[in-house]
Design a protein around this motif. Structure first.
Motif, mmCIF file in Angstrom:
data_model
loop_
_atom_site.group_PDB
_atom_site.id
_atom_site.type_symbol
_atom_site.label_atom_id
_atom_site.label_comp_id
_atom_site.label_asym_id
_atom_site.label_seq_id
_atom_site.Cartn_x
_atom_site.Cartn_y
_atom_site.Cartn_z
ATOM 1 N N GLY A 55 -59.408 2.149 -13.716
ATOM 2 C CA GLY A 55 -59.051 0.769 -13.414
ATOM 3 C C GLY A 55 -60.053 -0.269 -13.866
ATOM 4 O O GLY A 55 -60.050 -1.391 -13.348
ATOM 5 N N ASP A 106 -49.762 -2.815 -12.659
ATOM 6 C CA ASP A 106 -49.453 -1.417 -12.362
ATOM 7 C C ASP A 106 -50.246 -0.562 -13.339
ATOM 8 O O ASP A 106 -50.333 -0.898 -14.539
ATOM 9 C CB ASP A 106 -47.964 -1.123 -12.533
ATOM 10 C CG ASP A 106 -47.124 -1.716 -11.416
ATOM 11 O OD1 ASP A 106 -47.700 -2.223 -10.427
ATOM 12 O OD2 ASP A 106 -45.880 -1.679 -11.534
ATOM 13 N N VAL A 128 -56.403 8.156 -11.103
ATOM 14 C CA VAL A 128 -55.420 7.412 -10.320
ATOM 15 C C VAL A 128 -55.916 7.209 -8.887
ATOM 16 O O VAL A 128 -55.764 6.123 -8.304
ATOM 17 C CB VAL A 128 -54.063 8.146 -10.338
ATOM 18 C CG1 VAL A 128 -53.081 7.497 -9.382
ATOM 19 C CG2 VAL A 128 -53.492 8.136 -11.762
ATOM 20 N N GLU A 129 -56.534 8.238 -8.317
ATOM 21 C CA GLU A 129 -57.069 8.113 -6.962
ATOM 22 C C GLU A 129 -58.101 6.995 -6.881
ATOM 23 O O GLU A 129 -58.119 6.213 -5.923
ATOM 24 C CB GLU A 129 -57.700 9.438 -6.527
ATOM 25 C CG GLU A 129 -56.685 10.553 -6.287
ATOM 26 C CD GLU A 129 -57.358 11.872 -5.972
ATOM 27 O OE1 GLU A 129 -58.584 11.872 -5.711
ATOM 28 O OE2 GLU A 129 -56.664 12.907 -5.982
ATOM 29 N N ALA A 163 -56.463 3.466 -7.462
ATOM 30 C CA ALA A 163 -55.637 3.040 -6.329
ATOM 31 C C ALA A 163 -56.443 2.383 -5.220
ATOM 32 O O ALA A 163 -55.875 1.712 -4.358
ATOM 33 C CB ALA A 163 -54.862 4.232 -5.776
ATOM 34 N N THR A 164 -57.758 2.556 -5.228
ATOM 35 C CA THR A 164 -58.602 1.916 -4.210
ATOM 36 C C THR A 164 -58.915 0.468 -4.552
ATOM 37 O O THR A 164 -59.454 -0.256 -3.707
ATOM 38 C CB THR A 164 -59.926 2.680 -4.044
ATOM 39 O OG1 THR A 164 -60.714 2.563 -5.233
ATOM 40 C CG2 THR A 164 -59.683 4.153 -3.734
ATOM 41 N N ARG A 179 -51.696 -1.189 -8.331
ATOM 42 C CA ARG A 179 -50.775 -0.119 -7.946
ATOM 43 C C ARG A 179 -50.884 0.977 -9.006
ATOM 44 O O ARG A 179 -50.573 0.730 -10.174
ATOM 45 C CB ARG A 179 -49.348 -0.663 -7.859
ATOM 46 C CG ARG A 179 -49.173 -1.692 -6.732
ATOM 47 C CD ARG A 179 -47.854 -2.418 -6.826
ATOM 48 N NE ARG A 179 -47.786 -3.246 -8.017
ATOM 49 C CZ ARG A 179 -46.831 -4.130 -8.272
ATOM 50 N NH1 ARG A 179 -45.843 -4.296 -7.402
ATOM 51 N NH2 ARG A 179 -46.841 -4.841 -9.383
ATOM 52 N N ALA A 180 -51.314 2.154 -8.600
ATOM 53 C CA ALA A 180 -51.627 3.222 -9.555
ATOM 54 C C ALA A 180 -50.796 4.456 -9.272
ATOM 55 O O ALA A 180 -50.527 4.799 -8.113
ATOM 56 C CB ALA A 180 -53.118 3.565 -9.481
ATOM 57 N N ARG A 181 -50.398 5.130 -10.370
ATOM 58 C CA ARG A 181 -49.629 6.367 -10.229
ATOM 59 C C ARG A 181 -49.919 7.279 -11.408
ATOM 60 O O ARG A 181 -50.306 6.819 -12.499
ATOM 61 C CB ARG A 181 -48.135 6.072 -10.135
ATOM 62 C CG ARG A 181 -47.548 5.366 -11.362
ATOM 63 C CD ARG A 181 -46.075 5.015 -11.132
ATOM 64 N NE ARG A 181 -45.436 4.407 -12.292
ATOM 65 C CZ ARG A 181 -45.391 3.113 -12.531
ATOM 66 N NH1 ARG A 181 -45.984 2.267 -11.696
ATOM 67 N NH2 ARG A 181 -44.757 2.643 -13.608
#
Length: 273
Positions: free
Chosen positions: A59, A73, A82-83, A86-87, A92-94
């Motif tokens: 990210g 996204d 992704v983990e 997502a923080t 928004r992460a996938r």
């Protein structure tokens, strides 16, 4: 959606060890980040446009895009990335695959491919990624894709002195011949991992083949990437020198005769609208 098994195991191990989180924080990596920001801020639609960051890793780019006001996204093939992404507030992460995106047609104002094309070593896989980006961006929307230059390993070897190593030179010779970067066994992490290295205009040809139009190719680091790491940090740490550096690089960023000197290239194209 494609599963992780479609990705090179060395790729997943390489990034699964957390190597990407700090790469863009110093030296030539920081120059890559600063210049990518510089380029995208000039060409992305105004916030609060929606952006899909494909291959967005931990990210690093999504974070500043959210700060700038974008709706972001993030999709990445590495679960650990992704983990971590997502923080980040607002991201928004996938888990996903650039070749088979879990997104509706024309769902985003812009799509970023700031990594997937490095590791899709077959042209057809890269075209799938381009086509998926073209599918999920709105008509007239921007697709921005990063690639690594065909000459990056040679330049790194000259800058760092690794060129004296016979195995390194053999690897570089293969890189230059066909773009297939394959570090020898036992040295994959030192010399990166399985990668495809693009010629300067090659990604633009891929974008057109995938149905996008008006591609433009920009050097990211341009010739400044050939400087020693410490000197790059000196330029970037001083606001005045940083501004002058960016001023100079903007003036050669589209010059065809010097594009190959840049470690990374950014190709911008649009979905026909």
């Amino acid at each position: 959606m494609r599963d992780e098994g479609r990705h090179d195991p060395d790729l997943l191990r390489y990034y699964g060890e957390g190597r990407e989180g700090e790469r863009l924080r110093s030296g030539s990596g920081l120059l890559e980040l600063v210049r990518t920001q510089d380029l995208l801020r000039r060409f992305l639609p105004e916030p609060p446009a929606s952006v899909l960051d494909v291959g967005g890793a931990t990210g690093v780019h999504a974070e500043w895009l959210v700060t700038d006001g974008y709706q972001v996204d993030l999709v990445d093939a590495v679960p650990a990335h992704v983990e971590q992404a997502a923080t980040l507030p607002g991201v928004r992460a996938r888990v996903g695959d650039a070749r088979d995106l879990d997104a509706a047609d024309a769902a985003y104002d812009a799509v970023l491919l700031l990594g997937p094309l490095y590791h899709l070593v077959e042209r057809e896989d890269r075209l799938l990624a381009w086509r998926e980006a073209a599918r999920v961006v709105r008509p007239g929307g921007l697709v921005a894709a990063a690639t690594i230059s065909r000459f990056a390993s040679l330049h790194d070897g000259l800058r760092t002195g690794m060129i004296v190593d016979e195995e390194f030179r053999e690897m570089v010779a293969r890189d230059l011949a066909d773009g297939q970067h394959r570090p020898p066994p036992g040295k994959p992490w030192t010399w990166f991992t399985t990668t495809y290295l693009h010629l300067p205009g090659e990604a633009a040809d891929e974008a057109v083949a995938a149905g996008l139009e008006s591609p433009e190719v920009f050097g990211v680091e341009c010739s400044a990437g050939l400087l020693p790491e410490a000197e790059i940090e000196t330029w970037l740490s001083d606001p005045d020198r940083r501004g002058r550096l960016l001023w100079g690089l903007r003036r050669i960023e589209r010059e065809p005769s010097v594009l190959g000197a840049s470690g990374h290239l950014l190709t911008l194209a649009r979905r026909p609208g």
